[in-house]
Write an enzyme that holds these catalytic residues in place. Sequence first.
Site, PDB file in Angstrom:
ATOM      1  N   CYS A   1       0.913  -1.341   0.220  1.00  0.00           N
ATOM      2  CA  CYS A   1      -0.064  -0.067  -0.334  1.00  0.00           C
ATOM      3  C   CYS A   1       0.879   1.563   0.271  1.00  0.00           C
ATOM      4  CB  CYS A   1      -0.754  -0.131   1.336  1.00  0.00           C
ATOM      5  SG  CYS A   1      -0.057  -0.119   3.085  1.00  0.00           S
ATOM      6  N   TYR A   2       1.788   0.980   0.999  1.00  0.00           N
ATOM      7  CA  TYR A   2       2.503   2.470   0.906  1.00  0.00           C
ATOM      8  C   TYR A   2       3.787   2.841  -0.234  1.00  0.00           C
ATOM      9  CZ  TYR A   2       2.141   3.233   6.411  1.00  0.00           C
ATOM     10  OH  TYR A   2       1.665   3.738   7.612  1.00  0.00           O
TER      11      TYR A   2
END
Length: 332
Positions: A144-145
Amino acid sequence: MKVGIIGASGYTGSELLRILANHPEAEVIAASSRRYEGQKIWKVHRFLKGFYDLEFCSPELSNFGDCDLVFTAVPHGEAMKYVPQLLDSGIKVVDISADYRLDKETYERVYGKKHEGYVEAVYGLTELHREEIKKANLVANPGCYPTGTILAASPLAKLELIERVVFDCKSGITGAGESPSAFTHYPNLHESIVPYKITEHRHYYEMVQELGRFQSDIKISFTPQVYPGSRGILTNAHVFLRGELTREELYRIYEEFYEDSFFVRIQESVSLSQVRGSNFCDISIHPGEDRVVVVSAIDNLVKGASGQAVQNMNLMMGFDETLGLRTPPLFP
Protein backbone atom coordinates in the site's frame (compact mmCIF):
# COMPACT_ATOMS: atom_id res chain seq x y z
CA MET A 1 -14.51 -16.05 -15.64
CA LYS A 2 -14.24 -18.05 -12.42
CA VAL A 3 -12.07 -16.68 -9.63
CA GLY A 4 -11.03 -17.77 -6.16
CA ILE A 5 -9.62 -16.06 -3.09
CA ILE A 6 -7.20 -17.79 -0.76
CA GLY A 7 -7.46 -15.81 2.46
CA ALA A 8 -10.87 -14.15 2.21
CA SER A 9 -11.69 -13.37 5.83
CA GLY A 10 -9.37 -10.40 6.47
CA TYR A 11 -9.74 -6.80 5.36
CA THR A 12 -8.08 -7.34 1.99
CA GLY A 13 -10.07 -10.50 1.31
CA SER A 14 -13.39 -8.94 2.26
CA GLU A 15 -12.60 -5.92 0.08
CA LEU A 16 -11.96 -8.27 -2.84
CA LEU A 17 -15.33 -9.87 -2.24
CA ARG A 18 -17.00 -6.44 -2.12
CA ILE A 19 -15.46 -5.30 -5.41
CA LEU A 20 -15.99 -8.60 -7.23
CA ALA A 21 -19.66 -8.77 -6.19
CA ASN A 22 -20.46 -6.26 -8.93
CA HIS A 23 -17.84 -7.25 -11.49
CA PRO A 24 -19.69 -8.13 -14.72
CA GLU A 25 -17.24 -10.84 -15.82
CA ALA A 26 -16.05 -12.41 -12.55
CA GLU A 27 -17.74 -15.08 -10.47
CA VAL A 28 -16.22 -16.00 -7.11
CA ILE A 29 -16.52 -19.78 -6.85
CA ALA A 30 -14.16 -20.42 -3.91
CA ALA A 31 -13.08 -18.31 -0.94
CA SER A 32 -10.98 -19.81 1.82
CA SER A 33 -10.69 -19.17 5.54
CA ARG A 34 -9.23 -21.63 8.02
CA ARG A 35 -10.97 -19.86 10.89
CA TYR A 36 -14.42 -19.71 9.29
CA GLU A 37 -14.38 -22.84 7.11
CA GLY A 38 -17.94 -24.07 6.54
CA GLN A 39 -19.58 -20.77 7.47
CA LYS A 40 -21.47 -18.61 5.00
CA ILE A 41 -19.45 -15.64 3.77
CA TRP A 42 -22.23 -13.20 4.65
CA LYS A 43 -22.41 -14.48 8.23
CA VAL A 44 -18.79 -13.39 8.72
CA HIS A 45 -18.88 -10.33 6.45
CA ARG A 46 -22.39 -9.16 7.22
CA PHE A 47 -22.17 -6.20 4.86
CA LEU A 48 -22.14 -8.77 2.03
CA LYS A 49 -25.51 -10.36 2.85
CA GLY A 50 -27.51 -10.72 -0.34
CA PHE A 51 -24.40 -10.84 -2.51
CA TYR A 52 -22.93 -14.25 -1.63
CA ASP A 53 -24.46 -17.54 -0.53
CA LEU A 54 -21.06 -19.26 -0.74
CA GLU A 55 -19.44 -20.93 2.26
CA PHE A 56 -15.82 -20.41 3.21
CA CYS A 57 -13.73 -23.41 2.22
CA SER A 58 -10.31 -24.66 3.29
CA PRO A 59 -7.30 -23.40 1.32
CA GLU A 60 -6.72 -26.84 -0.18
CA LEU A 61 -5.87 -26.39 -3.84
CA SER A 62 -8.51 -28.92 -4.89
CA ASN A 63 -11.12 -26.30 -3.98
CA PHE A 64 -9.65 -23.92 -6.57
CA GLY A 65 -9.09 -26.29 -9.49
CA ASP A 66 -11.91 -24.82 -11.60
CA CYS A 67 -10.69 -21.24 -11.24
CA ASP A 68 -9.27 -19.23 -14.10
CA LEU A 69 -7.52 -16.90 -11.66
CA VAL A 70 -6.85 -16.95 -7.93
CA PHE A 71 -6.03 -14.10 -5.57
CA THR A 72 -3.74 -15.01 -2.67
CA ALA A 73 -4.51 -12.62 0.18
CA VAL A 74 -2.48 -14.23 2.94
CA PRO A 75 0.44 -13.12 5.15
CA HIS A 76 3.94 -13.13 3.68
CA GLY A 77 5.47 -16.56 3.75
CA GLU A 78 2.10 -18.22 3.11
CA ALA A 79 1.49 -17.42 -0.55
CA MET A 80 4.61 -19.31 -1.64
CA LYS A 81 2.94 -22.50 -0.40
CA TYR A 82 0.19 -22.15 -3.00
CA VAL A 83 1.42 -20.09 -5.94
CA PRO A 84 3.73 -22.61 -7.71
CA GLN A 85 1.06 -25.32 -7.64
CA LEU A 86 -1.62 -22.95 -8.92
CA LEU A 87 0.63 -21.91 -11.80
CA ASP A 88 1.46 -25.55 -12.57
CA SER A 89 -2.29 -26.17 -12.83
CA GLY A 90 -2.64 -23.45 -15.44
CA ILE A 91 -4.31 -20.99 -13.06
CA LYS A 92 -3.26 -17.35 -13.15
CA VAL A 93 -2.44 -15.69 -9.83
CA VAL A 94 -2.52 -12.20 -8.37
CA ASP A 95 -0.56 -12.38 -5.13
CA ILE A 96 -1.46 -9.63 -2.65
CA SER A 97 1.15 -10.77 -0.12
CA ALA A 98 4.78 -9.65 -0.23
CA ASP A 99 6.14 -13.00 -1.41
CA TYR A 100 6.81 -12.12 -5.06
CA ARG A 101 7.34 -8.35 -5.05
CA LEU A 102 11.12 -8.48 -4.65
CA ASP A 103 13.87 -10.61 -6.14
CA LYS A 104 14.65 -13.78 -4.19
CA GLU A 105 17.85 -12.53 -2.56
CA THR A 106 16.32 -9.24 -1.40
CA TYR A 107 13.17 -10.97 -0.13
CA GLU A 108 15.13 -13.44 1.99
CA ARG A 109 17.29 -10.66 3.43
CA VAL A 110 14.44 -8.25 4.15
CA TYR A 111 11.85 -10.74 5.38
CA GLY A 112 14.31 -13.07 7.09
CA LYS A 113 12.74 -16.12 5.50
CA LYS A 114 13.90 -18.62 2.90
CA HIS A 115 11.77 -18.36 -0.22
CA GLU A 116 10.56 -21.80 -1.21
CA GLY A 117 9.45 -22.25 -4.81
CA TYR A 118 10.45 -18.79 -6.02
CA VAL A 119 8.87 -17.78 -9.32
CA GLU A 120 9.56 -14.51 -11.08
CA ALA A 121 6.52 -12.24 -11.15
CA VAL A 122 5.53 -8.97 -12.77
CA TYR A 123 5.33 -6.17 -10.22
CA GLY A 124 1.70 -5.12 -10.33
CA LEU A 125 1.80 -1.35 -10.16
CA THR A 126 -0.54 -1.18 -13.11
CA GLU A 127 0.31 2.29 -14.35
CA LEU A 128 4.00 1.38 -14.68
CA HIS A 129 3.83 -2.21 -15.96
CA ARG A 130 0.60 -2.38 -17.93
CA GLU A 131 1.97 -4.24 -20.96
CA GLU A 132 3.91 -6.82 -18.92
CA ILE A 133 0.84 -7.48 -16.75
CA LYS A 134 -1.25 -8.27 -19.83
CA LYS A 135 1.09 -11.19 -20.62
CA ALA A 136 1.69 -12.37 -17.05
CA ASN A 137 0.58 -15.52 -15.28
CA LEU A 138 1.77 -14.24 -11.89
CA VAL A 139 1.43 -10.63 -10.76
CA ALA A 140 2.79 -9.42 -7.44
CA ASN A 141 0.41 -6.77 -6.17
CA PRO A 142 2.34 -3.84 -4.65
CA GLY A 143 2.28 -2.85 -1.02
CA CYS A 144 0.00 0.00 0.00
CA TYR A 145 2.73 2.50 0.87
CA PRO A 146 4.72 1.80 -2.32
CA THR A 147 1.61 2.39 -4.42
CA GLY A 148 1.17 5.92 -3.09
CA THR A 149 4.86 6.80 -3.04
CA ILE A 150 5.91 5.36 -6.38
CA LEU A 151 2.99 6.96 -8.20
CA ALA A 152 3.90 10.28 -6.58
CA ALA A 153 7.56 10.21 -7.66
CA SER A 154 7.68 8.23 -10.92
CA PRO A 155 7.11 11.09 -13.39
CA LEU A 156 10.13 12.97 -12.03
CA ALA A 157 12.26 9.85 -11.56
CA LYS A 158 11.67 8.84 -15.17
CA LEU A 159 13.29 12.12 -16.23
CA GLU A 160 16.11 11.55 -13.68
CA LEU A 161 15.32 14.85 -12.02
CA ILE A 162 15.39 13.70 -8.38
CA GLU A 163 18.38 14.32 -6.15
CA ARG A 164 16.60 12.77 -3.18
CA VAL A 165 13.04 12.23 -2.00
CA VAL A 166 11.59 12.04 1.51
CA PHE A 167 8.31 10.14 1.82
CA ASP A 168 6.20 11.13 4.83
CA CYS A 169 3.23 8.73 4.87
CA LYS A 170 0.17 8.45 7.08
CA SER A 171 -2.00 5.34 6.93
CA GLY A 172 -5.36 4.33 8.30
CA ILE A 173 -5.42 1.54 10.85
CA THR A 174 -6.66 -1.16 8.44
CA GLY A 175 -3.14 -1.18 7.04
CA ALA A 176 -2.09 -3.03 10.20
CA GLY A 177 -4.46 -5.90 9.43
CA GLU A 178 -7.45 -7.41 11.18
CA SER A 179 -5.76 -8.98 14.21
CA PRO A 180 -6.02 -6.76 17.30
CA SER A 181 -2.86 -5.66 19.11
CA ALA A 182 -1.68 -3.13 21.67
CA PHE A 183 -0.44 -1.02 18.78
CA THR A 184 -3.90 -0.80 17.20
CA HIS A 185 -5.79 -0.60 20.51
CA TYR A 186 -8.20 2.36 20.54
CA PRO A 187 -6.75 4.21 23.58
CA ASN A 188 -3.27 4.02 22.07
CA LEU A 189 -4.28 5.53 18.72
CA HIS A 190 -7.21 7.82 19.52
CA GLU A 191 -6.26 11.48 19.02
CA SER A 192 -2.75 10.41 18.06
CA ILE A 193 -0.46 9.78 15.11
CA VAL A 194 2.13 7.07 15.67
CA PRO A 195 5.31 6.64 13.59
CA TYR A 196 6.55 3.06 13.44
CA LYS A 197 9.29 0.94 11.88
CA ILE A 198 11.25 4.12 11.21
CA THR A 199 14.06 3.33 8.71
CA GLU A 200 13.07 -0.35 8.97
CA HIS A 201 9.81 -0.75 7.05
CA ARG A 202 9.95 -3.48 4.42
CA HIS A 203 7.99 -1.49 1.86
CA TYR A 204 11.05 0.75 1.46
CA TYR A 205 12.67 -1.92 -0.72
CA GLU A 206 9.79 -1.87 -3.20
CA MET A 207 10.25 1.89 -3.57
CA VAL A 208 13.98 1.46 -4.18
CA GLN A 209 13.33 -1.32 -6.70
CA GLU A 210 10.68 0.46 -8.75
CA LEU A 211 11.95 4.04 -8.68
CA GLY A 212 15.44 2.64 -9.29
CA ARG A 213 14.23 1.29 -12.63
CA PHE A 214 13.91 4.91 -13.74
CA GLN A 215 16.79 6.47 -11.82
CA SER A 216 19.44 4.17 -10.36
CA ASP A 217 21.08 6.80 -8.15
CA ILE A 218 17.90 8.02 -6.46
CA LYS A 219 18.11 8.53 -2.67
CA ILE A 220 14.97 7.64 -0.71
CA SER A 221 13.87 8.21 2.88
CA PHE A 222 10.56 6.82 4.16
CA THR A 223 8.70 7.29 7.44
CA PRO A 224 5.35 5.48 7.90
CA GLN A 225 2.82 6.64 10.46
CA VAL A 226 -0.62 5.44 11.54
CA TYR A 227 -3.49 7.81 12.23
CA PRO A 228 -6.81 6.88 13.92
CA GLY A 229 -8.89 6.48 10.77
CA SER A 230 -10.02 3.29 9.09
CA ARG A 231 -8.90 3.83 5.48
CA GLY A 232 -6.48 5.82 3.41
CA ILE A 233 -2.82 6.65 2.88
CA LEU A 234 -1.70 10.24 2.45
CA THR A 235 1.84 10.65 1.14
CA ASN A 236 3.77 13.90 1.29
CA ALA A 237 6.73 13.39 -1.03
CA HIS A 238 9.39 16.04 -0.43
CA VAL A 239 11.30 15.97 -3.70
CA PHE A 240 14.66 17.72 -3.96
CA LEU A 241 15.25 18.32 -7.65
CA ARG A 242 18.28 18.63 -9.89
CA GLY A 243 17.45 22.05 -11.28
CA GLU A 244 14.32 24.17 -11.18
CA LEU A 245 10.90 23.62 -12.71
CA THR A 246 7.92 25.94 -12.76
CA ARG A 247 4.52 24.90 -11.48
CA GLU A 248 3.26 24.74 -15.06
CA GLU A 249 6.16 22.52 -16.13
CA LEU A 250 5.60 20.18 -13.18
CA TYR A 251 1.90 19.79 -13.87
CA ARG A 252 2.60 19.16 -17.56
CA ILE A 253 5.09 16.40 -16.67
CA TYR A 254 2.54 14.65 -14.45
CA GLU A 255 -0.40 15.08 -16.78
CA GLU A 256 1.56 13.66 -19.71
CA PHE A 257 2.92 10.75 -17.67
CA TYR A 258 -0.56 9.70 -16.51
CA GLU A 259 -2.59 10.75 -19.56
CA ASP A 260 -3.63 7.13 -20.24
CA SER A 261 -4.18 6.20 -16.58
CA PHE A 262 -7.84 6.52 -15.65
CA PHE A 263 -7.23 5.93 -11.95
CA VAL A 264 -4.57 8.60 -11.45
CA ARG A 265 -6.09 12.05 -11.19
CA ILE A 266 -3.93 15.18 -11.15
CA GLN A 267 -5.63 17.70 -8.89
CA GLU A 268 -5.03 21.19 -7.50
CA SER A 269 -5.26 19.72 -3.99
CA VAL A 270 -5.99 16.27 -2.58
CA SER A 271 -7.44 14.69 0.53
CA LEU A 272 -8.27 11.20 1.70
CA SER A 273 -11.98 11.99 1.62
CA GLN A 274 -11.73 12.43 -2.16
CA VAL A 275 -10.62 8.83 -2.79
CA ARG A 276 -12.32 6.83 -0.01
CA GLY A 277 -13.77 3.55 -1.24
CA SER A 278 -12.36 4.00 -4.74
CA ASN A 279 -9.46 2.83 -6.89
CA PHE A 280 -8.24 6.37 -7.55
CA CYS A 281 -4.89 7.88 -6.69
CA ASP A 282 -5.16 11.66 -6.52
CA ILE A 283 -1.96 13.69 -6.89
CA SER A 284 -1.19 17.38 -6.43
CA ILE A 285 2.14 19.18 -6.95
CA HIS A 286 3.38 22.11 -4.86
CA PRO A 287 6.72 23.76 -5.77
CA GLY A 288 8.61 25.54 -2.99
CA GLU A 289 11.90 27.38 -2.66
CA ASP A 290 14.07 24.36 -1.90
CA ARG A 291 11.86 21.41 -2.86
CA VAL A 292 8.72 20.25 -4.60
CA VAL A 293 6.08 18.61 -2.42
CA VAL A 294 4.03 16.01 -4.28
CA VAL A 295 0.98 14.83 -2.37
CA SER A 296 -0.80 11.58 -3.18
CA ALA A 297 -3.93 10.09 -1.64
CA ILE A 298 -5.22 6.53 -1.99
CA ASP A 299 -7.60 4.20 -0.22
CA ASN A 300 -5.18 1.63 1.18
CA LEU A 301 -7.69 -1.22 0.83
CA VAL A 302 -8.65 -0.39 -2.75
CA LYS A 303 -5.90 1.17 -4.88
CA GLY A 304 -3.44 0.09 -2.17
CA ALA A 305 -4.57 -3.56 -2.26
CA SER A 306 -7.76 -5.20 -3.56
CA GLY A 307 -8.82 -2.65 -6.16
CA GLN A 308 -5.42 -2.69 -7.81
CA ALA A 309 -5.52 -6.50 -7.66
CA VAL A 310 -8.76 -6.47 -9.66
CA GLN A 311 -7.27 -3.88 -12.02
CA ASN A 312 -4.42 -6.33 -12.64
CA MET A 313 -6.81 -9.26 -13.00
CA ASN A 314 -8.66 -7.34 -15.70
CA LEU A 315 -5.50 -6.86 -17.74
CA MET A 316 -4.37 -10.46 -17.27
CA MET A 317 -7.72 -11.74 -18.51
CA GLY A 318 -7.97 -9.40 -21.49
CA PHE A 319 -10.52 -6.94 -20.13
CA ASP A 320 -10.44 -3.17 -19.85
CA GLU A 321 -8.48 -2.42 -16.68
CA THR A 322 -11.30 -0.28 -15.28
CA LEU A 323 -13.95 -3.01 -15.53
CA GLY A 324 -15.89 -3.29 -12.27
CA LEU A 325 -13.88 -0.44 -10.74
CA ARG A 326 -15.45 2.72 -12.18
CA THR A 327 -16.98 3.62 -8.84
CA PRO A 328 -16.82 7.24 -7.64
CA PRO A 329 -15.35 7.74 -4.17
CA LEU A 330 -17.61 7.90 -1.11
CA PHE A 331 -18.10 11.53 -0.11
CA PRO A 332 -18.33 12.96 2.47
